[in-house]
Design an enzyme around this catalytic site. Structure first.
Site: not given
Ligand code: C5P
Length: 403
Positions: A210, A282, A292, A309, A333, A347, A351
């Protein structure tokens, strides 16, 4: 942002080879907005000259208690009354012994005895001198008297030996002086922070990740330390130095994947506040290849994902109630592309956490600047665009009030 704006610092230089680093320290303190008044002992002038320090600070340097340029001829009183702190760099064994006994036979020692402001000392000496029982007695006495010691560190010494007694670097001293002046709103609290991205390996050389520089999480770690907390920072792959590492109040655990971050965070979740700042991937890769994956013409590999998780959700599930407040107090965040307040608050509820902080884009990734929207059950509050450290200090102030 200048963290020492309007602060008046008396920089006391005593006689040690590390004195050669004080011009740089003076500059760093001034860059942060402080005015610096230098006082030097006789021995200090063997290592760095008053001319150098005067040229850099723009203030006359005082070296004698018999200086008649001060109108009432009481330099030791005048100079300390104007100061917010006296910072002695380097602190020699001799000066520390003198100060610990209340001796006052030159301008710097007299000034320290007559002071009505805090005293900070960054010791610097050969390891045998540092370890000597007499020096350790001085350290103990000075600490009991409320003097703040900055370091020393261990490492290569000017004399060629290696060991304890090496002075902290000027940047480390400056950071600790800045920290000293911050409000101690989290004294004795344990703060856990996830920061940076996670990296999910596809094979030994490829993976998905990310966008996240880690800067916001690291800024929160620094602000929490400045506020007096003990910090555990769990960092995904990012190349940022550990904030205020020399204080010994921060533990850093480096992780790579979301699973590793999950395990490390849950193991450390016995804390007062948890900031989930990491941009956690995620999805992980179901079966990362051991070798590889070879390119085969235009064929593309089929990669199967598995859900990672949710670290924040799992820590929030462990929260108990202490004094009517959730413990740990979990702060999430959210980076959203549309409808920040609505999506972030959804959110927060999903949560089961008391607070969520929305990143107000668009220039948040990798930038030193950010804007935040802090949302809890009582509503939302915007923290205007500023450097991430400044935002982190404001956020710590808000959270400290909540707990
Ligand atoms: O669910 P979403 O990823 O949008 O939520 C963002 C918040 O949840 C952030 O605080 C992030 O650190 C945390 N998070 C987490 N574990 C995940 C995903 C997100 O702790 N797997």
């Amino acid at each position: 942002m200048q963290s020492l704006l309007n602060k008046k610092i008396v920089l006391g230089i005593s006689g040690g080879i590390a004195a050669y680093k004080t011009p740089e320290l003076a500059r760093l303190l001034m860059q942060e907005g402080a005015s610096v008044q230098v006082i030097m002992t006789d021995a200090a002038q063997q290592f760095v000259t008053p001319v150098t320090m005067q040229a850099l600070t723009g203030n006359p340097v005082y070296t004698s208690q018999w200086d008649n340029s001060i109108s009432n001829n009481m330099a030791h009183i005048e100079l300390s009354r104007a100061a917010d702190a006296i910072v002695i760099v380097p602190g020699s064994a001799d000066l520390m012994a003198k100060l610990s006994l209340g001796l006052a036979d030159d301008l710097l020692s007299t000034l320290c005895l007559a002071r009505d402001c805090p005293l900070l000392i960054a010791p610097a000496m050969n390891k045998q001198m540092w370890e000597h029982a007499a020096t350790q007695r001085s350290v103990e006495r000075l600490s009991k008297d409320g003097v703040t010691l900055l370091g020393p560190a261990s490492g290569f010494q000017a004399c060629g030996e290696v060991g304890m007694g090496r002075m902290l670097e000027p940047s480390e001293i400056a950071e600790q002086v800045i920290a000293f002046f911050q409000k101690k709103t989290l004294l004795g609290k344990k703060v856990l922070i996830t920061a940076g991205p996670t990296f999910e390996a596809i094979d030994p050389v490829r993976g998905i990740t990310n966008h996240s520089s880690g800067k916001m999480g690291f800024a929160i770690a620094r602000a929490a330390l400045e506020a007096g907390a003990q910090v555990h920072l769990i960092a995904g792959p990012c190349h940022l130095p550990t904030p205020l590492e020399v204080t010994g109040l921060i533990t850093r655990t480096n992780v790579v994947s979301a699973k590793e971050m999950h395990a490390a965070t849950l193991a450390a979740s016995d804390c007062d506040i948890f900031f989930a700042v990491a941009a956690v991937a995620d999805w992980g890769i179901a079966k990362p290849a051991k070798e590889k994956i070879k390119r085969n013409g235009k064929e593309v590999p089929n990669i199967e994902f598995v859900a990672n998780p949710d670290i924040l959700l799992d820590v929030a599930k462990t929260a108990k109630t202490k004094g009517g407040k959730p413990h740990p107090y979990c702060v999430g965040f959210a980076a959203e592309s549309t409808n920040l307040e609505k999506h972030a608050d959804e959110k927060r509820k999903r949560k089961g956490i008391p607070m969520i902080v929305g990143n107000i884009g668009p220039d948040t990734f990798g930038s030193d600047l950010n804007q935040l929207l802090v949302i809890d059950a009582g509503g939302s509050k915007k923290i205007a665009k500023a450097e991430k450290l400044q935002l982190a200090r404001q956020l710590i102030g808000l959270v400290a009030k909540k707990i």
